[in-house]
Scaffold this active site. Structure first.
Site, short mmCIF file in Angstrom:
data_model
loop_
_atom_site.label_atom_id
_atom_site.label_comp_id
_atom_site.label_asym_id
_atom_site.label_seq_id
_atom_site.Cartn_x
_atom_site.Cartn_y
_atom_site.Cartn_z
N TYR A 33 -25.14 106.71 -6.37
CA TYR A 33 -25.35 105.21 -6.05
C TYR A 33 -24.92 104.31 -6.38
O TYR A 33 -23.91 104.67 -7.65
CB TYR A 33 -27.14 105.64 -6.53
CG TYR A 33 -27.21 105.39 -7.95
CD1 TYR A 33 -26.68 107.03 -9.34
CD2 TYR A 33 -27.84 104.71 -8.88
CE1 TYR A 33 -26.48 107.00 -10.16
CE2 TYR A 33 -27.24 104.38 -10.47
CZ TYR A 33 -27.05 105.43 -11.50
OH TYR A 33 -27.02 105.47 -12.70
N LYS A 148 -20.19 107.74 -10.53
CA LYS A 148 -21.75 107.37 -10.55
C LYS A 148 -22.69 108.19 -10.01
O LYS A 148 -23.28 107.89 -8.27
CB LYS A 148 -21.96 105.71 -10.23
CG LYS A 148 -23.27 105.36 -10.64
CD LYS A 148 -23.11 104.14 -11.12
CE LYS A 148 -24.32 102.66 -10.74
NZ LYS A 148 -25.28 103.41 -12.42
N GLU A 181 -21.02 106.65 -24.90
CA GLU A 181 -22.15 105.48 -23.91
C GLU A 181 -23.69 104.83 -23.71
O GLU A 181 -24.42 106.18 -24.82
CB GLU A 181 -21.87 104.72 -22.74
CG GLU A 181 -21.94 105.89 -21.68
CD GLU A 181 -21.54 105.89 -20.36
OE1 GLU A 181 -20.91 104.80 -20.18
OE2 GLU A 181 -21.91 106.92 -19.36
N LEU A 205 -18.88 106.02 -17.92
CA LEU A 205 -18.92 105.14 -16.75
C LEU A 205 -18.30 104.16 -16.58
O LEU A 205 -18.33 103.34 -17.98
CB LEU A 205 -20.44 104.98 -15.80
CG LEU A 205 -20.39 103.89 -14.84
CD1 LEU A 205 -20.06 105.19 -13.29
CD2 LEU A 205 -21.92 103.32 -14.90
N1 PDD Z 1 -26.35 101.73 -15.07
N2 PDD Z 1 -23.08 103.70 -18.07
C1 PDD Z 1 -23.84 103.51 -18.51
C2 PDD Z 1 -24.49 105.49 -17.89
C3 PDD Z 1 -24.90 103.84 -16.46
O1 PDD Z 1 -26.18 104.71 -16.11
C4 PDD Z 1 -24.53 102.43 -16.17
C5 PDD Z 1 -25.00 101.44 -15.47
C6 PDD Z 1 -23.23 101.89 -17.53
C7 PDD Z 1 -23.40 100.13 -16.67
O2 PDD Z 1 -22.44 99.61 -15.80
P1 PDD Z 1 -22.45 98.35 -15.14
O3 PDD Z 1 -22.37 97.69 -16.09
O4 PDD Z 1 -21.84 98.71 -14.07
O5 PDD Z 1 -24.43 98.36 -14.39
C8 PDD Z 1 -23.37 102.48 -18.09
C9 PDD Z 1 -27.44 101.11 -13.64
C10 PDD Z 1 -28.51 100.22 -14.64
C11 PDD Z 1 -28.61 102.45 -13.64
O6 PDD Z 1 -28.25 103.64 -13.37
O7 PDD Z 1 -29.60 101.99 -13.69
#
Ligand code: PDD
Length: 283
Positions: A33, A148, A181, A205
């Site tokens: 996703y 992801k 994270e 991620l």
């Molecule tokens: N999540 N780390 C994890 C485990 C995440 O699920 C996310 C983002 C990030 C930040 O990634 P980015 O800056 O590309 O959004 C880091 C999204 C927002 C979600 O699962 O809703």
């Protein structure tokens, strides 16, 4: 106005959109996703998110059901059909529908779902002013969280643990005591005007917001070190933050029982937010 979502080639009323009971996403979490932030009807860092989506697809050997160039058309359509001003786009691709069997099905067509969501205009600003609280918990995820995938049970349990402890985010701790994270965000601390975040590996991620903030920091000659940090470092830090596509930069005012700084949002929060907003690409 009824909410509209995209499901396998058709625009459907959100509440009556359906997916087959033998979709492999439903049975195996066999899919990936992306979440794209939307500000003022514009998609944030579209290309970065799209490229990461294709990297994730490639890693788990799913072929995109539509051409790479077609995604922007559907995402923009949904922003317009749902009158999204500020909000997000959730996009999910699974290996498709097949009789339950662990091995890849021969002829399944990958399923594509795209959902648009409005967020109240003042929600981010209100939270930013107050800052958020973080709870640490063990990182129980699998060893390829750089992909992801929709396999999110461990982050779901971590987030709920944080919420049960009156916090808004969980920071995940690896076997050596380092923060990897957040459950759904990147983690950062600031010490002596230097920002620290975990270096890229299979254990985190590759956040698109992270990448954009780093680009902005370099441009503004602000100091960043990609280095693991632990609870001891958190106790000694001056400020702390999370970043994600929907939270942009969000200040952290408490981690477990430790107040960060003086327990209020510090001055670098606004500086980093500005740096990010100037660096982010809008489509
Ligand atoms: N999540 N780390 C994890 C485990 C995440 O699920 C996310 C983002 C990030 C930040 O990634 P980015 O800056 O590309 O959004 C880091 C999204 C927002 C979600 O699962 O809703």
């Amino acid at each position: 106005m009824s909410r509209i979502s995209y499901v396998n080639g058709a625009y459907c009323t959100h509440n009556s959109s359906v997916i087959h009971i033998e979709d492999r996403g439903f049975q195996f979490a066999d899919g990936v996703y992306e979440v794209f932030g939307v500000i003022n009807k514009k998609i944030l860092d579209y290309q970065g998110h799209l490229n990461r989506l294709f990297d994730s697809l490639n890693e788990i050997k799913i072929k995109s059901p539509i051409h790479k160039s077609a995604y922007v058309f559907h995402i923009k359509n949904l922003i317009s059909k749902n009158q999204i001003k500020n909000g997000l786009i959730y996009l999910q691709i699974t290996r498709g529908v097949a009789s339950r069997d662990f091995k890849f099905p021969k002829n399944a067509k990958p399923s594509l779902v795209i959902i648009a969501k409005n967020l109240p205009d003042d929600e981010y600003q209100n939270t930013f002013q107050k800052g958020i609280k973080v709870k640490t918990t063990k990182d129980l995820r699998w060893k390829r969280v750089d992909i992801k995938t929709i396999n999110l049970l461990a982050p779901v349990l971590a987030k709920q643990y944080a919420v049960d402890n009156k916090c808004q985010e969980a920071w995940l701790v690896d076997n050596e005591g380092f923060i990897t994270e957040g459950s759904s965000s990147t983690a950062w601390i600031l010490k002596n005007k230097t920002l620290y975040t975990t270096p890229l590996s299979n254990s985190i991620l590759n956040g698109i917001t992270r990448k954009t903030l780093i680009r902005g920091l370099k441009k503004n000659k602000l100091k960043l070190i990609e280095k693991k940090f632990n609870i001891k470092d958190i106790k000694a830090c001056d400020e702390a933050f999370i970043t994600s596509a929907t939270q942009y930069i969000m200040p952290v005012i408490r981690v477990d029982s430790h107040r960060i700084g003086n327990g209020r949002v510090g001055k670098y929060a606004e500086i980093f937010r500005k740096v990010y907003m100037e660096a982010v690409k809008l489509s």
